[in-house]
Design a protein around this motif. Structure first.
Motif, PDB file in Angstrom:
ATOM      1  N   MET A   1     -11.249  -3.276 -20.899  1.00  0.00           N
ATOM      2  CA  MET A   1     -11.817  -2.518 -19.768  1.00  0.00           C
ATOM      3  C   MET A   1     -12.523  -1.281 -20.298  1.00  0.00           C
ATOM      4  N   SER A   2     -13.732  -0.995 -19.796  1.00  0.00           N
ATOM      5  CA  SER A   2     -14.490   0.155 -20.251  1.00  0.00           C
ATOM      6  C   SER A   2     -13.845   1.438 -19.759  1.00  0.00           C
ATOM      7  N   ARG A   3     -14.238   2.534 -20.403  1.00  0.00           N
ATOM      8  CA  ARG A   3     -13.697   3.836 -20.018  1.00  0.00           C
ATOM      9  C   ARG A   3     -14.043   4.157 -18.560  1.00  0.00           C
ATOM     10  N   MET A   4     -15.256   3.819 -18.132  1.00  0.00           N
ATOM     11  CA  MET A   4     -15.666   4.098 -16.756  1.00  0.00           C
ATOM     12  C   MET A   4     -14.796   3.328 -15.761  1.00  0.00           C
ATOM     13  N   MET A   5     -14.528   2.072 -16.049  1.00  0.00           N
ATOM     14  CA  MET A   5     -13.717   1.251 -15.159  1.00  0.00           C
ATOM     15  C   MET A   5     -12.275   1.736 -15.127  1.00  0.00           C
ATOM     16  N   ASN A   6     -11.788   2.193 -16.273  1.00  0.00           N
ATOM     17  CA  ASN A   6     -10.415   2.703 -16.335  1.00  0.00           C
ATOM     18  C   ASN A   6     -10.270   3.978 -15.507  1.00  0.00           C
ATOM     19  N   GLN A   7     -11.259   4.882 -15.622  1.00  0.00           N
ATOM     20  CA  GLN A   7     -11.234   6.109 -14.831  1.00  0.00           C
ATOM     21  C   GLN A   7     -11.247   5.805 -13.341  1.00  0.00           C
ATOM     22  N   ALA A   8     -12.082   4.872 -12.923  1.00  0.00           N
ATOM     23  CA  ALA A   8     -12.184   4.530 -11.506  1.00  0.00           C
ATOM     24  C   ALA A   8     -10.880   3.920 -10.996  1.00  0.00           C
ATOM     25  N   ALA A   9     -10.250   3.064 -11.818  1.00  0.00           N
ATOM     26  CA  ALA A   9      -9.007   2.416 -11.401  1.00  0.00           C
ATOM     27  C   ALA A   9      -7.889   3.436 -11.225  1.00  0.00           C
ATOM     28  N   VAL A  10      -7.795   4.385 -12.159  1.00  0.00           N
ATOM     29  CA  VAL A  10      -6.767   5.423 -12.073  1.00  0.00           C
ATOM     30  C   VAL A  10      -6.981   6.279 -10.831  1.00  0.00           C
ATOM     31  N   THR A  11      -8.229   6.664 -10.596  1.00  0.00           N
ATOM     32  CA  THR A  11      -8.542   7.516  -9.447  1.00  0.00           C
ATOM     33  C   THR A  11      -8.280   6.790  -8.131  1.00  0.00           C
ATOM     34  N   MET A  12      -8.577   5.501  -8.069  1.00  0.00           N
ATOM     35  CA  MET A  12      -8.339   4.731  -6.848  1.00  0.00           C
ATOM     36  C   MET A  12      -6.859   4.730  -6.485  1.00  0.00           C
ATOM     37  N   ASN A  13      -5.998   4.614  -7.481  1.00  0.00           N
ATOM     38  CA  ASN A  13      -4.558   4.630  -7.225  1.00  0.00           C
ATOM     39  C   ASN A  13      -4.120   5.957  -6.620  1.00  0.00           C
ATOM     40  N   GLN A  14      -4.691   7.054  -7.111  1.00  0.00           N
ATOM     41  CA  GLN A  14      -4.331   8.379  -6.599  1.00  0.00           C
ATOM     42  C   GLN A  14      -4.925   8.627  -5.211  1.00  0.00           C
ATOM     43  N   ILE A  15      -6.127   8.099  -4.975  1.00  0.00           N
ATOM     44  CA  ILE A  15      -6.717   8.232  -3.638  1.00  0.00           C
ATOM     45  C   ILE A  15      -5.878   7.478  -2.617  1.00  0.00           C
ATOM     46  N   GLN A  16      -5.295   6.353  -3.035  1.00  0.00           N
ATOM     47  CA  GLN A  16      -4.424   5.615  -2.130  1.00  0.00           C
ATOM     48  C   GLN A  16      -3.223   6.460  -1.721  1.00  0.00           C
ATOM     49  N   ASN A  17      -2.689   7.245  -2.673  1.00  0.00           N
ATOM     50  CA  ASN A  17      -1.587   8.149  -2.345  1.00  0.00           C
ATOM     51  C   ASN A  17      -2.021   9.192  -1.321  1.00  0.00           C
ATOM     52  N   LYS A  18      -3.261   9.677  -1.471  1.00  0.00           N
ATOM     53  CA  LYS A  18      -3.779  10.647  -0.498  1.00  0.00           C
ATOM     54  C   LYS A  18      -3.907  10.002   0.869  1.00  0.00           C
ATOM     55  N   LEU A  19      -4.379   8.770   0.928  1.00  0.00           N
ATOM     56  CA  LEU A  19      -4.491   8.066   2.197  1.00  0.00           C
ATOM     57  C   LEU A  19      -3.122   7.886   2.846  1.00  0.00           C
ATOM     58  N   ASP A  20      -2.096   7.654   2.028  1.00  0.00           N
ATOM     59  CA  ASP A  20      -0.740   7.518   2.560  1.00  0.00           C
ATOM     60  C   ASP A  20      -0.275   8.824   3.215  1.00  0.00           C
ATOM     61  N   VAL A  21      -0.576   9.958   2.569  1.00  0.00           N
ATOM     62  CA  VAL A  21      -0.186  11.258   3.114  1.00  0.00           C
ATOM     63  C   VAL A  21      -0.923  11.527   4.424  1.00  0.00           C
ATOM     64  N   ILE A  22      -2.219  11.257   4.448  1.00  0.00           N
ATOM     65  CA  ILE A  22      -3.001  11.479   5.669  1.00  0.00           C
ATOM     66  C   ILE A  22      -2.499  10.570   6.786  1.00  0.00           C
ATOM     67  N   GLY A  23      -2.215   9.308   6.456  1.00  0.00           N
ATOM     68  CA  GLY A  23      -1.693   8.386   7.454  1.00  0.00           C
ATOM     69  C   GLY A  23      -0.362   8.853   8.015  1.00  0.00           C
ATOM     70  N   ASN A  24       0.476   9.440   7.151  1.00  0.00           N
ATOM     71  CA  ASN A  24       1.764   9.974   7.608  1.00  0.00           C
ATOM     72  C   ASN A  24       1.552  11.160   8.553  1.00  0.00           C
ATOM     73  N   ASN A  25       0.560  11.995   8.254  1.00  0.00           N
ATOM     74  CA  ASN A  25       0.243  13.117   9.147  1.00  0.00           C
ATOM     75  C   ASN A  25      -0.186  12.611  10.527  1.00  0.00           C
ATOM     76  N   ILE A  26      -1.056  11.614  10.532  1.00  0.00           N
ATOM     77  CA  ILE A  26      -1.550  11.085  11.810  1.00  0.00           C
ATOM     78  C   ILE A  26      -0.412  10.451  12.598  1.00  0.00           C
ATOM     79  N   ALA A  27       0.467   9.721  11.902  1.00  0.00           N
ATOM     80  CA  ALA A  27       1.579   9.058  12.579  1.00  0.00           C
ATOM     81  C   ALA A  27       2.544  10.059  13.205  1.00  0.00           C
ATOM     82  N   ASN A  28       2.623  11.284  12.630  1.00  0.00           N
ATOM     83  CA  ASN A  28       3.535  12.308  13.138  1.00  0.00           C
ATOM     84  C   ASN A  28       2.826  13.359  13.974  1.00  0.00           C
TER      85      ASN A  28
END
Length: 272
Positions: free
Chosen positions: A1-28
């Protein structure tokens, strides 16, 4: 995997965590006393690549030699927004809303056979029957509420019960009224040391000193607003905007992986 693809994959995982936090805020959004969580991102470790063919020409350079290539972005911290939520009148005698930021009710919770003190802004209380004709003030889940002398308990047989603005539980028996208990309200001197848990509770981080973080509230004036509850401080329109922005970032990083894969496929088809 290229460096660019690796960076994007790592960032996507962290953005998913942010989406989880935002979703929890909306649910509450309608949860009593809920505090909005805000996500902060930071750059992950970067790799230093020395690509200078003539290092002697770098004399006087203020930045490090070569180039630094990052490994993507990561979830730096999740902050609690302790701003006061709006108050709603309920006309219920055992409802109480705190009137100051960073103040909390104390609750005694039993977890895995061990008792611990947790904190909440949810002032929806109930009276639960105990042995000996005693009623205990509890949360909706049955956790005892802590008063100035420990868990709050009153003797049954009263005509009416209500809170005053000082957090005292006023009990009416016949023609007499008396303050038979008082809420032990505490103030978080360092709110950043609080951790959010389930059931709308907060605890102090393991490495922090509880006595330094949580202190008895000594403010003047009204401590609580009786017969009212504090609403969640989630700004629903802002939460939806943040979710849309996070989704777009996720899509951009996903597109980076797709483009990287296409470029690798193109390179593999080139013949010498």
């Amino acid at each position: 995997m290229s460096r660019m693809m690796n960076q994007a994959a790592v960032t996507m995982n962290q953005i998913q965590n942010k989406l989880d936090v935002i979703g929890n805020n909306i649910a509450n959004n309608n949860t009593t006393g809920y505090k909005n969580r805000q996500v902060e991102f930071s750059s992950l470790l970067s790799q230093q690549i020395n690509n200078l063919n003539t290092p002697e020409n770098a004399e006087g350079r203020l930045t490090p030699d070569g180039i630094r290539v990052g490994a993507g972005a990561g979830l730096g911290a999740i902050h609690l927004n302790q701003l006061q939520g709006s108050l709603i009148e309920t006309d219920r005698a055992l409802d109480a809303a705190l009137t100051e930021e960073n103040t909390f009710f104390q609750v005694n919770r039993v977890e895995n056979g061990q008792e611990e003190t947790v904190y909440t802004r949810d002032g929806s209380f109930f009276l639960s029957p105990q042995e000996g004709g005693v009623l205990a003030l509890t949360t909706s889940d049955g956790h005892p509420v802590i008063g100035q002398g420990g868990p709050i308990e009153i003797q049954d047989g009263f005509d009416a019960v209500e809170f005053n603005d000082q957090g005292q539980l006023i009990v009416t028996r016949g023609d007499e009224q008396a303050a038979e208990a008082e809420l032990a309200i505490v103030e978080a001197v360092r709110p950043s040391a609080l951790e959010a848990e389930g059931d709308n509770f907060f605890t102090v981080t393991a490495e922090a000193d509880i006595e330094e973080i949580m202190q008895v509230y000594n403010g003047e004036g009204s401590v609580i607003h009786a017969q009212a509850l504090e609403q969640s401080n989630v700004d629903l329109s802002q939460a939806m905007t943040d979710m849309t922005a996070a989704q777009r970032l996720y899509q951009f990083n996903s597109r980076s992986i797709s483009m990287g894969d296409q470029m690798l496929g193109l390179v593999n088809t080139i013949r010498s």
